[in-house]
Design a protein around this motif. Structure first.
Motif, PDB file in Angstrom:
ATOM      1  N   MET A 116       0.819  -1.212   0.000  1.00 45.55           N
ATOM      2  CA  MET A 116       0.000   0.000   0.000  1.00 45.55           C
ATOM      3  C   MET A 116       0.855   1.267   0.000  1.00 45.55           C
ATOM      4  N   LYS A 117       2.142   1.145   0.307  1.00 45.09           N
ATOM      5  CA  LYS A 117       3.036   2.302   0.304  1.00 45.09           C
ATOM      6  C   LYS A 117       3.585   2.617  -1.082  1.00 45.09           C
ATOM      7  N   PHE A 118       3.689   1.618  -1.970  1.00 47.13           N
ATOM      8  CA  PHE A 118       4.416   1.850  -3.207  1.00 47.13           C
ATOM      9  C   PHE A 118       3.836   2.944  -4.098  1.00 47.13           C
ATOM     10  N   PRO A 119       2.530   3.224  -4.099  1.00 56.02           N
ATOM     11  CA  PRO A 119       2.063   4.339  -4.934  1.00 56.02           C
ATOM     12  C   PRO A 119       2.619   5.699  -4.501  1.00 56.02           C
ATOM     13  N   GLU A 120       3.079   5.801  -3.261  1.00 61.49           N
ATOM     14  CA  GLU A 120       3.655   7.049  -2.764  1.00 61.49           C
ATOM     15  C   GLU A 120       5.038   7.314  -3.351  1.00 61.49           C
TER      16      GLU A 120
END
Length: 159
Positions: free
Chosen positions: A41-45
């Motif tokens: 869930m962090k990778f789009p950041e």
């Protein structure tokens, strides 16, 4: 109801459309899946910049825009699905980090390559063999036993 599903090995997923996340849910234990999902869930950041592209071998710099000082280099081979990087989360924890997941997403990788699924985090681990099977960590040198024991104890507590 959610407690029952957790006991049965089912978890409420944040994104049901992601094949990579679905694959993680199929293979990982509940605790390992949650850790993977947190990283996923962090990778789009993150942002990435292609530094080198040479016959299926790619080198990217990956970073969070709010923390520009920490840029990590990710090496990716399209043909072998090999990924290596300077952050080293996989070496420490056994779960891929957002930097790698960002690159897998760019190349539409739909399942975690087998080489990045450690047996100790899978649902099919054979606990009947005793605690040594849970410690499927590889070889540990004699001078690193105390660090290994503390790490292992913490991971067993979590998962």
């Amino acid at each position: 109801m959610e407690h029952f599903h957790c006991q049965e090995g089912f978890v409420e997923m944040m994104m049901t459309e992601s094949k990579l996340l679905n694959h993680a849910n199929e293979v990982y234990t509940l605790g390992a899946y949650r850790l993977f999902e947190e990283q996923f869930m962090k990778f789009p950041e993150y942002c990435q910049e292609l530094m080198v592209c040479n016959e299926g071998e790619h080198v990217y710099e990956v970073w969070r825009p709010d923390i520009i000082a920490f840029r990590y280099t990710v090496f990716y081979s399209v043909s072998t699905l090999n990924i290596s990087y300077t952050y080293k989360m996989f070496n420490k924890v056994g779960i891929l980090c957002p930097h790698c997941l960002r690159i897998f997403n760019i190349f539409c990788v739909q399942a975690i390559p087998d080489k990045y699924i450690l047996k100790r985090w899978t649902k099919d681990i054979d606990l009947s063999l005793g605690s040594s099977s849970v410690g499927d960590i590889g070889k540990v040198s004699n001078n690193d036993i105390s660090g290994y024991s503390a790490w292992r104890r913490e991971m067993l507590r979590k998962f």
